[in-house]
Design an enzyme around this catalytic site. Structure first.
Site, mmCIF file in Angstrom:
data_model
loop_
_atom_site.group_PDB
_atom_site.id
_atom_site.type_symbol
_atom_site.label_atom_id
_atom_site.label_comp_id
_atom_site.label_asym_id
_atom_site.label_seq_id
_atom_site.Cartn_x
_atom_site.Cartn_y
_atom_site.Cartn_z
ATOM 1 N N PHE A 359 0.636 -1.254 0.084
ATOM 2 C CA PHE A 359 -0.077 -0.617 -0.092
ATOM 3 C C PHE A 359 0.798 1.359 -0.369
ATOM 4 O O PHE A 359 0.357 1.966 0.390
ATOM 5 C CB PHE A 359 -0.877 0.040 0.612
ATOM 6 C CG PHE A 359 -1.678 -1.016 1.459
ATOM 7 C CD1 PHE A 359 -1.956 -2.164 0.490
ATOM 8 C CD2 PHE A 359 -1.800 -1.633 2.491
ATOM 9 C CE1 PHE A 359 -2.422 -2.930 0.477
ATOM 10 C CE2 PHE A 359 -2.017 -2.722 2.624
ATOM 11 C CZ PHE A 359 -2.870 -4.128 1.999
ATOM 12 N N ASP A 366 -3.150 1.478 -6.161
ATOM 13 C CA ASP A 366 -3.369 0.529 -5.033
ATOM 14 C C ASP A 366 -5.161 0.524 -4.516
ATOM 15 O O ASP A 366 -5.481 -0.713 -4.102
ATOM 16 C CB ASP A 366 -2.537 0.832 -3.330
ATOM 17 C CG ASP A 366 -1.353 0.757 -3.525
ATOM 18 O OD1 ASP A 366 -1.218 -0.274 -4.058
ATOM 19 O OD2 ASP A 366 -0.739 1.377 -2.764
ATOM 20 N N GLN A 368 -6.714 0.171 -1.596
ATOM 21 C CA GLN A 368 -6.807 0.842 -0.348
ATOM 22 C C GLN A 368 -5.294 1.206 0.614
ATOM 23 O O GLN A 368 -4.325 1.759 0.033
ATOM 24 C CB GLN A 368 -5.690 -1.318 0.155
ATOM 25 C CG GLN A 368 -6.434 -1.200 1.331
ATOM 26 C CD GLN A 368 -6.181 -2.698 1.544
ATOM 27 O OE1 GLN A 368 -6.332 -3.387 2.889
ATOM 28 N NE2 GLN A 368 -6.123 -3.684 -0.009
ATOM 29 N N LYS A 398 20.286 -9.925 33.683
ATOM 30 C CA LYS A 398 20.525 -9.155 35.139
ATOM 31 C C LYS A 398 20.158 -10.041 35.870
ATOM 32 O O LYS A 398 22.072 -10.129 36.959
ATOM 33 C CB LYS A 398 19.560 -8.238 34.645
ATOM 34 C CG LYS A 398 19.645 -6.701 34.129
ATOM 35 C CD LYS A 398 18.579 -6.252 34.923
ATOM 36 C CE LYS A 398 18.817 -4.308 34.022
ATOM 37 N NZ LYS A 398 19.882 -3.955 34.037
ATOM 38 N N ARG A 406 27.146 -2.678 39.856
ATOM 39 C CA ARG A 406 26.572 -1.219 39.061
ATOM 40 C C ARG A 406 28.252 -0.340 39.330
ATOM 41 O O ARG A 406 29.207 -1.017 40.246
ATOM 42 C CB ARG A 406 25.771 -0.704 39.419
ATOM 43 C CG ARG A 406 24.052 -1.052 39.489
ATOM 44 C CD ARG A 406 23.865 -0.700 37.679
ATOM 45 N NE ARG A 406 22.749 -1.298 37.702
ATOM 46 C CZ ARG A 406 21.899 -0.597 36.887
ATOM 47 N NH1 ARG A 406 21.679 0.296 36.695
ATOM 48 N NH2 ARG A 406 19.591 -1.517 36.620
ATOM 49 N N HIS A 488 17.918 -3.150 40.362
ATOM 50 C CA HIS A 488 18.430 -4.414 39.793
ATOM 51 C C HIS A 488 19.669 -4.726 39.119
ATOM 52 O O HIS A 488 20.460 -3.164 39.031
ATOM 53 C CB HIS A 488 17.525 -4.690 39.070
ATOM 54 C CG HIS A 488 16.907 -3.425 37.748
ATOM 55 N ND1 HIS A 488 17.930 -3.270 36.873
ATOM 56 C CD2 HIS A 488 15.789 -2.863 37.437
ATOM 57 C CE1 HIS A 488 17.402 -2.061 35.995
ATOM 58 N NE2 HIS A 488 16.139 -1.887 36.805
ATOM 59 N N GLY A 494 18.449 -2.627 30.700
ATOM 60 C CA GLY A 494 16.969 -2.647 30.141
ATOM 61 C C GLY A 494 16.057 -1.166 29.523
ATOM 62 O O GLY A 494 16.214 -1.548 28.050
ATOM 63 N N HIS A 495 16.794 -0.007 29.981
ATOM 64 C CA HIS A 495 17.151 0.991 28.904
ATOM 65 C C HIS A 495 17.084 0.767 27.275
ATOM 66 O O HIS A 495 16.767 0.951 26.263
ATOM 67 C CB HIS A 495 17.113 2.660 29.112
ATOM 68 C CG HIS A 495 16.348 3.430 30.418
ATOM 69 N ND1 HIS A 495 16.396 3.076 31.206
ATOM 70 C CD2 HIS A 495 15.698 4.532 29.839
ATOM 71 C CE1 HIS A 495 15.603 3.566 31.620
ATOM 72 N NE2 HIS A 495 15.343 4.802 30.729
ATOM 73 N N HIS A 563 25.263 2.631 34.781
ATOM 74 C CA HIS A 563 25.632 1.645 33.466
ATOM 75 C C HIS A 563 26.538 1.954 33.016
ATOM 76 O O HIS A 563 27.564 3.552 33.027
ATOM 77 C CB HIS A 563 24.898 2.140 32.353
ATOM 78 C CG HIS A 563 23.721 1.296 32.556
ATOM 79 N ND1 HIS A 563 23.374 0.002 32.338
ATOM 80 C CD2 HIS A 563 21.805 1.496 32.688
ATOM 81 C CE1 HIS A 563 22.678 -0.860 33.190
ATOM 82 N NE2 HIS A 563 21.979 -0.072 33.011
#
Length: 611
Positions: A359, A366, A368, A398, A406, A488, A494-495, A563
């Site tokens: 599309f 298309d 659509q 982790k 850390r 943790h 995580g980020h 980090h």
């Protein structure tokens, strides 16, 4: 629809689910072992493990050493992680006096568990209660889409005595010292130049010129440098080195409904509403955990989150101007926030979808439009959907695999060794300490003295204990957040894992080689955006700016002190695998035949094909 057709559809739906499950099952499952430090360090003259190089935040710590008071506490911590049973988590000792039991938060606060000003001992704040670990059991959760949380992995993290860790912790120390330097001033000489010199002298950065044969493939891929003011503290992805430090997706807005605003205004349209790209402006030159007691209280689980301070009045909000602003962004963001914003900006700017997606032709051809599939709602939901899958995968790394300490804890080891280099409990820290740049560490000590003298709630009390005998001057890592890191372990991030997953989805949907016709940087005071396109000798692209926002957000956590570089670079690769797996499985569900061409973080192109 006939009964026969309904039954056929039911069977087809089942077969599609089975096909996706088989696809997930048949992928290579990555298995990596941790770096071995958990079983490496012992208490002096004994066979009792000290867990010197492991994540122990929240467990009871000795006041003088900041090591766990009992190795058995760490064993119970690991046992609970492996079982995933909430009852086992409750049995893990939390805080400096785990024998105490509380019926209410008020009772917990009244116990006066902590000693530092930030934890409430100088009447600036109420006494702190305890802060629990975060989603310890998430890595044991099953998911019905994408790779299983335990099917992807990360290589061993650098050890305390490694050349790589020396470079990483040196980088994080310099980042802490430079939090209030404007990004637009990074090319100027001065402190940035001193940071460049420090890092370029480390053995790890020098190894980039002539890599040792002893390196693993993963270590070899992480080599970087040498640095200069233009590339220091940046990511290493395609496009990270083009243009300003910050991605345009963290700054610009959209034109919005009826073209009522300009992208330089910095407002992103959310339907009929708009969201401002300006961030809350944290108090300048104010860091945390720079006194021994504040550091120790945080390691012992003091809940001091929310005790940071901010500028007021007309200076309360501004565009991301300094690393401290970026740290504030990643302190409070909704995790997938930057990538949802990037998606909205690209949709508003008319960036086309990948050429292999259906599309894409004009409506008159298309007949659509994409919407429920291959349209705005599809990509807006998917770019956020991958975040929770990424979080489960990284939680397994982790908690269940690596349990890496850390950076703030490494700073505690450095401070403790400096205070008493003959202490037999810390001889394993000696190689790291002796490899650190002396001038850099003198600057850290001077910075911390200034912090501790100038902050009412950071200043130690008269009865505070510091191993060095000086309650003001320490070699602790200055933190951007009162609470330091989350509850943790460090590896992976995580980020960064979420960033890798979300950005991979965006690169799969949008034409990655599209050139952007704008480039802005914040003004010196951050109050407005300034056109910087005249300074560009190379066009910004969708791929480059998406990679850059991935690096910005991930490294923003390094700027905060929570980090290391390896947490960023290995975690985005983990997130990339999660996103690719989800895309592959979702492609089984569409009747259309299509492809997605995804530029990987390695610089290679991966073509996904529907079947």
């Amino acid at each position: 629809m006939s009964v026969a057709r309904r039954q056929a559809r039911k069977q087809e739906a089942f077969q599609t689910r089975v096909a996706a499950a088989r696809l997930a099952r048949d992928r290579d499952h990555q298995v990596f072992e941790p770096n071995g430090e958990e079983d490496r360090y012992f208490r002096p003259n004994s066979q009792i493990l000290s867990y010197l190089g492991s994540y122990t935040k929240g467990l009871p710590h000795n006041r003088r050493t900041a090591l766990v008071t009992s190795p058995n506490h760490f064993v119970r911590f690991v046992r609970a992680i492996d079982s995933g049973e909430p009852a086992d988590f409750i049995k893990v000792p939390l805080g400096p006096r785990p024998a105490l039991e509380f019926e209410s938060e008020e009772e917990c606060r009244a116990a006066n568990l902590f000693k530092s000003g930030i934890a409430g001992r100088n009447n600036t704040f109420p006494s702190s209660c305890l802060r629990a670990w975060e989603s310890m059991g998430a890595g044991l959760v099953f998911d019905l889409e994408g790779p299983d949380a335990q099917a992807v992995g990360m290589p061993p993290a650098p050890t305390l005595d490694s050349d790589e860790l020396v470079a990483e912790i040196s980088e994080v120390y310099w980042m802490a010292l430079l939090r209030d330097v404007r990004f637009t001033d990074f090319t100027n000489p001065g402190p940035i130049g001193r940071a460049v010199n420090t890092l370029n002298r480390t053995t790890w950065i020098r190894a980039a010129r002539d890599p040792p044969d002893s390196l693993t493939p993963q270590e070899r891929a992480r080599l970087r440098g040498p640095f200069n003011p233009s590339n220091i503290f940046r990511g290493t992805l395609p496009g990270d080195d083009v243009g300003p430090y910050l991605s345009q997706f963290l700054l610009v807005g959209t034109e919005g409904i009826g073209g009522a605003q300009d992208r330089a205004d910095g407002f992103i349209s959310y339907g009929a509403h708009r969201i401002d790209q300006r961030v809350r402006h944290a108090t300048k030159e104010l860091d945390y955990m720079t006194s021994w007691e504040a550091f120790l209280d945080v390691q012992n689980g003091a809940d001091v989150a929310g005790r940071d301070t901010f500028e007021s009045g007309s200076d309360a909000f501004r565009f991301i101007t300094t690393p401290r602003d970026l740290a504030t962004y990643v302190h409070f963001d909704a995790l997938y926030q930057a990538y949802l914003n990037a998606c909205l900006i690209m949709l508003d700017s008319g960036v086309k979808f990948d050429k292999g997606i259906p599309f894409g032709e004009p409506d008159f051809k298309d007949h659509q439009q994409g919407f429920a599939h291959f349209g705005g709602p599809h990509i807006l939901s998917l770019v956020t959907e991958v975040a929770t899958r990424a979080l489960k995968a990284v939680r397994f790394q982790k908690f269940n695999t690596h349990r890496r300490l850390r950076p703030e804890a490494v700073g505690g080891l450095i401070e403790r060794f400096n205070s008493n280099p003959d202490d037999p409990q810390f001889q394993d820290v000696k190689p790291l300490f002796e490899a650190l740049d002396e001038d850099m560490m003198r600057r850290v000590a001077r910075h911390n003295r200034e912090q501790n003298q100038g902050s009412d709630f950071g200043m130690p009390r008269a009865d505070d204990f510091n191993p060095a005998g000086d309650t003001l001057e320490t070699m602790l890592l200055p933190m951007a957040f009162p609470e330091g890191s989350p509850m943790h372990p460090s590896y992976g991030a995580g980020h960064a894992t979420v960033a890798g997953a979300c950005v991979t989805v965006l690169k799969a949907f949008f034409q990655h080689d599209t050139e952007l016709d704008f480039c802005f940087v914040p003004s010196n005071d951050g109050s407005r955006l300034v056109d910087a396109s005249h300074n560009m000798n190379k066009k910004l692209t969708v791929e480059g700016e998406l990679n850059k926002v991935c690096s910005n957000i991930s490294i923003g956590r390094n700027w905060a002190g929570v980090h290391y570089f390896t947490d960023y670079i290995e975690s985005i690769l983990l997130g990339e695998q999660i996103a690719l797996g989800i895309l592959e499985e979702q492609m089984l569900t569409f009747p259309e035949t299509f492809t997605m061409t995804v530029p990987l973080f390695s610089g290679e192109l991966k073509v996904l094909r529907s079947t």
